[in-house]
Design an enzyme around this catalytic site. Structure first.
Site, short mmCIF file in Angstrom:
data_model
loop_
_atom_site.label_atom_id
_atom_site.label_comp_id
_atom_site.label_asym_id
_atom_site.label_seq_id
_atom_site.Cartn_x
_atom_site.Cartn_y
_atom_site.Cartn_z
N LYS A 191 -8.48 6.83 -19.33
CA LYS A 191 -8.67 7.52 -20.82
C LYS A 191 -7.55 6.98 -21.22
O LYS A 191 -7.30 6.38 -21.55
CB LYS A 191 -9.46 9.20 -20.03
CG LYS A 191 -10.95 9.03 -19.66
CD LYS A 191 -12.19 9.09 -19.16
CE LYS A 191 -11.83 8.80 -17.76
NZ LYS A 191 -12.78 9.56 -17.62
N ARG A 217 1.00 -1.11 -0.13
CA ARG A 217 -0.13 -0.13 -0.50
C ARG A 217 0.62 1.07 0.18
O ARG A 217 0.81 2.04 -0.77
CB ARG A 217 -0.84 0.11 1.61
CG ARG A 217 -2.06 1.64 1.63
CD ARG A 217 -3.11 1.32 2.29
NE ARG A 217 -2.61 0.41 3.29
CZ ARG A 217 -2.37 0.53 4.01
NH1 ARG A 217 -1.91 1.63 4.88
NH2 ARG A 217 -2.26 -0.33 5.60
N ASP A 247 -7.27 19.42 -13.83
CA ASP A 247 -7.40 18.23 -14.56
C ASP A 247 -7.57 18.33 -15.71
O ASP A 247 -7.70 18.89 -16.44
CB ASP A 247 -9.28 17.63 -13.92
CG ASP A 247 -9.73 16.41 -14.47
OD1 ASP A 247 -8.96 15.82 -15.44
OD2 ASP A 247 -10.57 16.08 -14.40
N TYR A 251 -16.01 17.92 -14.58
CA TYR A 251 -16.77 16.39 -14.71
C TYR A 251 -17.55 16.31 -13.58
O TYR A 251 -17.64 16.36 -12.84
CB TYR A 251 -15.63 15.69 -14.96
CG TYR A 251 -15.53 14.61 -15.14
CD1 TYR A 251 -16.22 13.42 -16.06
CD2 TYR A 251 -15.59 13.23 -13.62
CE1 TYR A 251 -16.54 12.28 -15.86
CE2 TYR A 251 -15.80 11.79 -13.34
CZ TYR A 251 -16.08 11.25 -14.83
OH TYR A 251 -16.69 10.51 -14.92
C1 LIG Z 1 -13.55 9.82 -16.21
C2 LIG Z 1 -12.60 11.33 -15.78
C3 LIG Z 1 -12.27 11.69 -14.61
C4 LIG Z 1 -12.70 10.14 -13.32
O1 LIG Z 1 -11.59 9.09 -13.32
P1 LIG Z 1 -11.88 7.93 -13.06
O2 LIG Z 1 -10.80 7.12 -13.74
O3 LIG Z 1 -13.42 7.71 -13.95
O4 LIG Z 1 -12.82 7.79 -12.14
C5 LIG Z 1 -11.76 12.93 -14.05
N1 LIG Z 1 -12.69 13.85 -14.83
C6 LIG Z 1 -12.21 13.94 -15.90
C7 LIG Z 1 -12.69 14.95 -16.60
C8 LIG Z 1 -12.71 12.81 -17.08
O5 LIG Z 1 -13.04 12.36 -17.86
#
Ligand SMILES: *Cc1c(COP(=O)(O)O)cnc(C)c1O
Length: 385
Positions: free
Chosen positions: A201, A55, A176, A107
């Site tokens: 992504k 961890r 982000d 988001y």
């Molecule tokens: C998908 C996404 C998230 C969240 O990520 P997860 O891996 O699904 O928890 C946060 N910000 C953006 C812009 C995203 O596309």
């Protein structure tokens, strides 16, 4: 460690492929092994080889963290079990009574985390369209959170300009950068304090892993984030880390094709009479075109559009595409289509972050561009025949 390749001065692609822990010194394996061990033998009490319990740290995770941090121009990086887990750690840097500003088109999951998890615990959360950010800042504003390009409206935010405003008010700027990836933009180099990613992504890139990442150059923030990663424990498993790092090796070539395929799709949408507006930073009449041209290496693979026939037409297009698969998520090899107001952004319906119901979002994948264009054309033609 043997002779590790010195990365400084080398190009993005080379650093993406050879970053992290590099060739395994014990076996010569060119890939970082998946270290399936939850604990590590100590050479003596208090003496270990950098790892003691998985961890707190695992060699496969450490490799991914070093690789991604380096690509972001960061000294410190932390991998998490999901993008939301990474965001959770970043928001935990704040405490009760602190104020945080989120964009109106954040988001959906970010908005939900801030307003339904942290706000009940005493964090003050406000949304801003960032048009007059100064007016939305308060003396206790400790964090300005932006996304660029935004999801799903693809607004482009000038990171340098927002960083200056946030810092002038003594606030941190968090970006982000999931839609851009470090290949298209590196927010820390533009003044952001913290960058976060959903590695689910583009970084993973193959729709086979859920993960998150955050990075910073600030040693105090890094210490706090590292503490939270271990104390809260939302860490990714070693195999997930391996999958993300494997994705990172091809990030540059994938992003290039995501961007060029998106341009082909944009061209079709622009000329099709079933379409009302096309949202993509490549378009000269897009509000963020100039900033994107300056701040990003390309315009990205996400394209949104609205339909002259409103919501029924939007739902119909989502029903009719064959190659564009109806699914949430984005950023992988296969093209996806979705209806944000009923799918990814359903949780923000009725709030300041609500998205238009006639909007369709595409994640343009890596299939043959002509096939993607033909698929969308047949779906759109059906609406106007
Ligand atoms: C998908 C996404 C998230 C969240 O990520 P997860 O891996 O699904 O928890 C946060 N910000 C953006 C812009 C995203 O596309």
């Amino acid at each position: 460690m043997g002779d590790r390749l010195e990365l400084s001065g080398l190009g993005f692609e080379t650093r993406a492929i050879h970053g992290g822990s590099g060739t395994d010194p014990t076996t010569g394996a060119v890939n970082t092994p998946v270290h399936l061990s939850s604990t590590f033998r100590q050479d003596a009490v208090g003496v270990n080889r950098g790892f003691e319990y998985a961890r707190s740290g695992n060699p496969t995770r450490a490799s991914l963290e070093a690789n991604l941090a380096e690509l972001e121009g960061a000294d410190f990086g932390f991998a998490f079990a999901s993008g939301m887990a990474a965001e959770d750690a970043v928001m935990r840097l704040l405490g009760p009574g602190d104020h945080m500003v989120l964009p109106t088109d954040a988001y959906g999951g970010t908005y939900r985390l801030a307003t339904r998890v942290f706000q009940p615990a005493g964090l003050q959360v406000a949304t801003s369209d960032l048009g007059a950010l100064e007016d939305d800042l308060r003396p206790n504003t400790k964090m300005v959170w932006i996304e660029t390009p935004t999801n799903p409206l693809l607004r482009v935010i000038d990171i340098e300009a927002v960083a200056e405003i946030a810092h002038h008010h003594g606030s941190l700027l968090v970006v982000d950068s999931t839609f851009a990836t470090p290949w298209l933009q590196q927010p820390l180099r533009l003044g952001a304090d913290i960058v976060v990613h959903s590695t689910t992504k583009y970084l993973g890139g193959h729709s086979d892993v859920v993960g998150g990442f955050t990075a910073t150059n600030d040693p105090d923030l890094a210490e706090h984030l590292g503490f939270l990663q271990n104390a809260v424990g939302a860490v990714p498993g070693p195999f997930d880390c391996f999958l993300v790092q494997r994705g990172v090796k091809t990030l540059a070539v994938r992003m290039e094709r995501h961007c060029s395929n998106a341009l082909a799709v944009v061209e079709l949408l622009r000329e099709h009479r079933a379409v009302e507006t096309v949202l993509h930073p490549s378009l000269a009449d897009h509000d963020g075109h100039d900033v994107a041209s300056r701040q990003m290496r390309g315009f990205g693979g996400i394209v949104s559009f609205t339909l002259s026939g409103g919501e029924p037409a939007a739902l119909e297009v989502c029903r009719r595409t064959r190659i564009f698969t109806l699914a949430e998520s984005l950023g992988a090899v296969e093209s996806l289509i979705e209806h944000p107001s009923r799918m990814t952004h359903a949780s923000v319906t009725g709030s300041s972050n609500e998205v238009p119901s006639d909007l369709v979002r595409l994640s343009v994948g890596l299939e043959t561009a002509d096939d993607l264009v033909a698929d969308l054309r047949q779906a759109l033609d059906a609406l106007v025949s």
